[in-house]
Design a protein around this motif. Structure first.
Motif, mmCIF file in Angstrom:
data_model
loop_
_atom_site.group_PDB
_atom_site.id
_atom_site.type_symbol
_atom_site.label_atom_id
_atom_site.label_comp_id
_atom_site.label_asym_id
_atom_site.label_seq_id
_atom_site.Cartn_x
_atom_site.Cartn_y
_atom_site.Cartn_z
ATOM 1 N N GLY A 125 0.839 -1.182 0.000
ATOM 2 C CA GLY A 125 0.000 0.000 0.000
ATOM 3 C C GLY A 125 0.878 1.236 0.000
ATOM 4 O O GLY A 125 2.102 1.137 -0.088
ATOM 5 N N CYS A 126 0.292 2.402 0.142
ATOM 6 C CA CYS A 126 1.064 3.647 0.040
ATOM 7 C C CYS A 126 1.761 4.027 1.339
ATOM 8 O O CYS A 126 2.461 5.029 1.384
ATOM 9 C CB CYS A 126 0.184 4.778 -0.469
ATOM 10 N N HIS A 127 1.566 3.275 2.409
ATOM 11 C CA HIS A 127 2.275 3.483 3.669
ATOM 12 C C HIS A 127 2.119 2.217 4.510
ATOM 13 O O HIS A 127 1.369 1.311 4.141
ATOM 14 C CB HIS A 127 1.724 4.699 4.430
ATOM 15 N N ASP A 178 -0.379 -11.814 10.373
ATOM 16 C CA ASP A 178 0.548 -10.711 10.655
ATOM 17 C C ASP A 178 -0.104 -9.360 10.404
ATOM 18 O O ASP A 178 0.213 -8.384 11.067
ATOM 19 C CB ASP A 178 1.807 -10.831 9.786
ATOM 20 N N GLY A 179 -0.998 -9.307 9.396
ATOM 21 C CA GLY A 179 -1.627 -8.034 9.098
ATOM 22 C C GLY A 179 -2.501 -8.085 7.864
ATOM 23 O O GLY A 179 -2.795 -9.166 7.333
ATOM 24 N N ILE A 180 -2.897 -6.892 7.420
ATOM 25 C CA ILE A 180 -3.752 -6.769 6.237
ATOM 26 C C ILE A 180 -3.185 -5.685 5.321
ATOM 27 O O ILE A 180 -2.446 -4.802 5.771
ATOM 28 C CB ILE A 180 -5.216 -6.453 6.607
ATOM 29 N N THR A 181 -3.550 -5.755 4.060
ATOM 30 C CA THR A 181 -3.097 -4.754 3.104
ATOM 31 C C THR A 181 -4.173 -4.431 2.086
ATOM 32 O O THR A 181 -4.932 -5.308 1.673
ATOM 33 C CB THR A 181 -1.804 -5.205 2.385
ATOM 34 N N LEU A 182 -4.219 -3.165 1.738
ATOM 35 C CA LEU A 182 -5.040 -2.681 0.635
ATOM 36 C C LEU A 182 -4.029 -2.159 -0.386
ATOM 37 O O LEU A 182 -3.505 -1.056 -0.240
ATOM 38 C CB LEU A 182 -5.987 -1.570 1.089
ATOM 39 N N PRO A 183 -3.698 -2.975 -1.390
ATOM 40 C CA PRO A 183 -2.618 -2.623 -2.316
ATOM 41 C C PRO A 183 -2.889 -1.357 -3.117
ATOM 42 O O PRO A 183 -4.037 -1.030 -3.424
ATOM 43 C CB PRO A 183 -2.545 -3.831 -3.253
ATOM 44 N N GLY A 184 -1.783 -0.682 -3.440
ATOM 45 C CA GLY A 184 -1.865 0.500 -4.292
ATOM 46 C C GLY A 184 -2.518 1.678 -3.607
ATOM 47 O O GLY A 184 -2.475 1.822 -2.387
ATOM 48 N N MET A 185 -3.138 2.505 -4.433
ATOM 49 C CA MET A 185 -3.810 3.710 -3.954
ATOM 50 C C MET A 185 -5.168 3.832 -4.634
ATOM 51 O O MET A 185 -5.386 4.709 -5.474
ATOM 52 C CB MET A 185 -2.943 4.934 -4.236
ATOM 53 N N ASN A 195 -11.108 5.119 -4.423
ATOM 54 C CA ASN A 195 -12.249 5.157 -3.513
ATOM 55 C C ASN A 195 -11.861 4.828 -2.063
ATOM 56 O O ASN A 195 -12.721 4.630 -1.221
ATOM 57 C CB ASN A 195 -13.364 4.222 -3.996
ATOM 58 N N ALA A 196 -10.564 4.800 -1.760
ATOM 59 C CA ALA A 196 -10.092 4.510 -0.401
ATOM 60 C C ALA A 196 -10.059 5.786 0.436
ATOM 61 O O ALA A 196 -9.968 6.886 -0.109
ATOM 62 C CB ALA A 196 -8.703 3.886 -0.468
ATOM 63 N N PRO A 197 -10.121 5.648 1.764
ATOM 64 C CA PRO A 197 -10.001 6.824 2.631
ATOM 65 C C PRO A 197 -8.674 7.546 2.358
ATOM 66 O O PRO A 197 -7.642 6.913 2.206
ATOM 67 C CB PRO A 197 -10.002 6.242 4.043
ATOM 68 N N GLY A 198 -8.732 8.848 2.268
ATOM 69 C CA GLY A 198 -7.543 9.630 1.971
ATOM 70 C C GLY A 198 -7.411 9.959 0.492
ATOM 71 O O GLY A 198 -6.591 10.770 0.100
#
Length: 167
Positions: free
Chosen positions: A99-101, A130-137, A140-143
């Motif tokens: 993701g972007c961060h 271990d975790g989750i990811t929303l790849p890329g940017m 329609n994502a927050p931010g």
């Protein structure tokens, strides 16, 4: 005479008690009060509401995402890290799923602009990942600018990847 002496002794004790109470009450209204107030306000932040974000310092969407999380009741700690992608891979985020961060909350890593309700579900359900990811940017994502459409979030653990949420 004995009754007068006993009455005088009781009266003296009552006056001494009142003076002591007044002195203690007055002391609490001075410099001693902030120490008590500090102890009361030094309650630890709920770990499920404290999130650390490693981000590129020039990324406006990362700041917008942090602001979004703060509006959702999170305490956000921002860390500038121009090489957050390398940091992300080092903690298990798959390279193709960056993701972007990178963020960490209550023992989990969160990569990307994951919506607050999905982060809340993660720390509430506590899956063995271990975790989750929303790849890329995604737009329609927050931010980001857009607000509608589905977002596919992936779980990662020891090199394994699976769909965590598709909302």
């Amino acid at each position: 005479m004995k009754k007068t002496f006993a009455f005088t002794s009781l009266a003296a004790l009552a006056v001494a008690g009142a003076v002591s109470f007044t002195t203690l009450s007055a002391a609490q209204g001075t410099d001693e009060q902030p120490a008590v107030a500090d102890a009361e306000t030094a309650v630890a932040v709920d770990p499920s509401k404290e999130i650390t974000i490693w981000r590129d310092p020039g990324c406006g969407c990362c700041d917008a995402y942090a602001d979004y999380l703060e509006a959702e009741g999170y305490r956000v700690i921002r860390i500038d890290d121009r090489d957050f992608a390398k940091t992300s891979v080092s903690v298990g985020v798959p390279e193709e799923g960056l993701g972007c961060h990178l963020a960490k909350i209550d023992g989990y890593y969160v990569s990307g602009l994951v919506p607050a309700e999905i982060v809340e579900r993660l720390v509430t359900e506590r899956p063995d990942i271990d975790g989750i990811t929303l790849p890329g940017m995604p737009q329609n994502a927050p931010g980001m600018a857009g607000k509608s459409g589905t977002l596919k979030t992936y779980a990662f653990d020891d090199g394994e990847v699976s769909v965590y949420s598709n909302e």
